[in-house]
Write a protein that holds these residues in place. Structure first.
Motif, PDB file in Angstrom:
ATOM      1  N   GLY A  61     -51.777 -20.062 -41.328  1.00 40.43           N
ATOM      2  CA  GLY A  61     -51.276 -19.740 -42.544  1.00 40.43           C
ATOM      3  C   GLY A  61     -51.392 -18.529 -43.268  1.00 40.43           C
ATOM      4  O   GLY A  61     -50.710 -17.899 -43.652  1.00 40.43           O
ATOM      5  N   ASP A  62     -52.850 -18.009 -42.834  1.00 38.94           N
ATOM      6  CA  ASP A  62     -53.215 -16.843 -43.224  1.00 38.94           C
ATOM      7  C   ASP A  62     -52.416 -15.713 -42.280  1.00 38.94           C
ATOM      8  O   ASP A  62     -51.773 -14.598 -43.076  1.00 38.94           O
ATOM      9  CB  ASP A  62     -54.568 -16.420 -43.014  1.00 38.94           C
ATOM     10  CG  ASP A  62     -55.644 -17.100 -43.922  1.00 38.94           C
ATOM     11  OD1 ASP A  62     -54.870 -17.454 -44.974  1.00 38.94           O
ATOM     12  OD2 ASP A  62     -56.788 -17.230 -43.771  1.00 38.94           O
ATOM     13  N   VAL A  63     -52.057 -15.954 -41.078  1.00 41.13           N
ATOM     14  CA  VAL A  63     -51.309 -15.044 -40.068  1.00 41.13           C
ATOM     15  C   VAL A  63     -50.127 -14.980 -40.626  1.00 41.13           C
ATOM     16  O   VAL A  63     -49.551 -14.077 -40.434  1.00 41.13           O
ATOM     17  CB  VAL A  63     -51.314 -15.719 -38.653  1.00 41.13           C
ATOM     18  CG1 VAL A  63     -50.409 -14.777 -37.897  1.00 41.13           C
ATOM     19  CG2 VAL A  63     -52.936 -15.463 -38.040  1.00 41.13           C
ATOM     20  N   GLY A  64     -49.290 -16.114 -40.822  1.00 40.55           N
ATOM     21  CA  GLY A  64     -48.158 -16.158 -41.494  1.00 40.55           C
ATOM     22  C   GLY A  64     -47.661 -15.233 -42.737  1.00 40.55           C
ATOM     23  O   GLY A  64     -47.000 -14.428 -43.104  1.00 40.55           O
ATOM     24  N   ASP A  68     -45.751 -11.869 -43.209  1.00 40.87           N
ATOM     25  CA  ASP A  68     -44.609 -11.643 -44.385  1.00 40.87           C
ATOM     26  C   ASP A  68     -45.243 -10.311 -44.962  1.00 40.87           C
ATOM     27  O   ASP A  68     -44.143  -9.651 -45.520  1.00 40.87           O
ATOM     28  CB  ASP A  68     -44.638 -12.922 -45.197  1.00 40.87           C
ATOM     29  CG  ASP A  68     -44.232 -14.047 -44.382  1.00 40.87           C
ATOM     30  OD1 ASP A  68     -43.445 -14.203 -43.448  1.00 40.87           O
ATOM     31  OD2 ASP A  68     -44.596 -15.263 -45.121  1.00 40.87           O
ATOM     32  N   ALA A  69     -46.153 -10.188 -45.308  1.00 34.74           N
ATOM     33  CA  ALA A  69     -46.763  -8.903 -46.020  1.00 34.74           C
ATOM     34  C   ALA A  69     -46.403  -7.773 -45.171  1.00 34.74           C
ATOM     35  O   ALA A  69     -46.002  -6.569 -45.608  1.00 34.74           O
ATOM     36  CB  ALA A  69     -48.217  -8.841 -46.447  1.00 34.74           C
ATOM     37  N   MET A  70     -46.720  -7.747 -43.922  1.00 32.34           N
ATOM     38  CA  MET A  70     -46.366  -6.657 -43.085  1.00 32.34           C
ATOM     39  C   MET A  70     -44.783  -6.141 -43.066  1.00 32.34           C
ATOM     40  O   MET A  70     -44.265  -5.137 -43.140  1.00 32.34           O
ATOM     41  CB  MET A  70     -46.627  -6.873 -41.543  1.00 32.34           C
ATOM     42  CG  MET A  70     -48.299  -6.638 -41.361  1.00 32.34           C
ATOM     43  SD  MET A  70     -48.838  -5.002 -41.878  1.00 32.34           S
ATOM     44  CE  MET A  70     -47.835  -3.988 -40.753  1.00 32.34           C
ATOM     45  N   ASP A  71     -43.976  -7.480 -42.995  1.00 33.64           N
ATOM     46  CA  ASP A  71     -42.407  -7.087 -43.033  1.00 33.64           C
ATOM     47  C   ASP A  71     -41.973  -6.612 -44.470  1.00 33.64           C
ATOM     48  O   ASP A  71     -41.243  -5.625 -44.402  1.00 33.64           O
ATOM     49  CB  ASP A  71     -41.836  -8.462 -43.040  1.00 33.64           C
ATOM     50  CG  ASP A  71     -41.771  -9.180 -41.694  1.00 33.64           C
ATOM     51  OD1 ASP A  71     -42.073  -8.496 -40.503  1.00 33.64           O
ATOM     52  OD2 ASP A  71     -41.772 -10.275 -41.577  1.00 33.64           O
TER      53      ASP A  71
END
Length: 87
Positions: A61-64, A68-71
């Motif tokens: 979940g943290d990786v997801g 999303d934040a990087m996108d």
């Protein structure tokens, strides 16, 4: 099976042998289960060589969230690069 054994040792002894065998198998299964649970607990609690499923789910979940934040950051940087620079 009990009737076959009773021909050799008698009815009562055959009954006790079959019941004793069932209890032995049940005990063996229980001990094997206990051993597996203890080994799993050892490797997750004492010597953390195996990750818990809850920890893996939280990590995924943290990786997801990070993806999303990087996108969003990449889109923002791209929009800033496309704007003309005011001096």
């Amino acid at each position: 099976m009990e009737s076959d054994i009773s021909l050799l040792v008698g009815d009562i002894a055959a009954r006790r042998l079959v019941e004793g065998s069932k209890q032995l198998v049940k005990w063996h299964v229980q001990q094997t289960t206990n051993l597996a649970l203890n080994v799993a607990e050892y490797f997750t609690e004492e010597k953390p060589a195996i990750a818990r499923s809850q920890n893996i789910s939280a990590f995924c979940g943290d990786v997801g969230d990070l993806r999303d934040a990087m996108d969003r950051l990449e889109n923002r940087v791209a929009s800033l690069e496309s704007r003309p620079l005011k001096v």
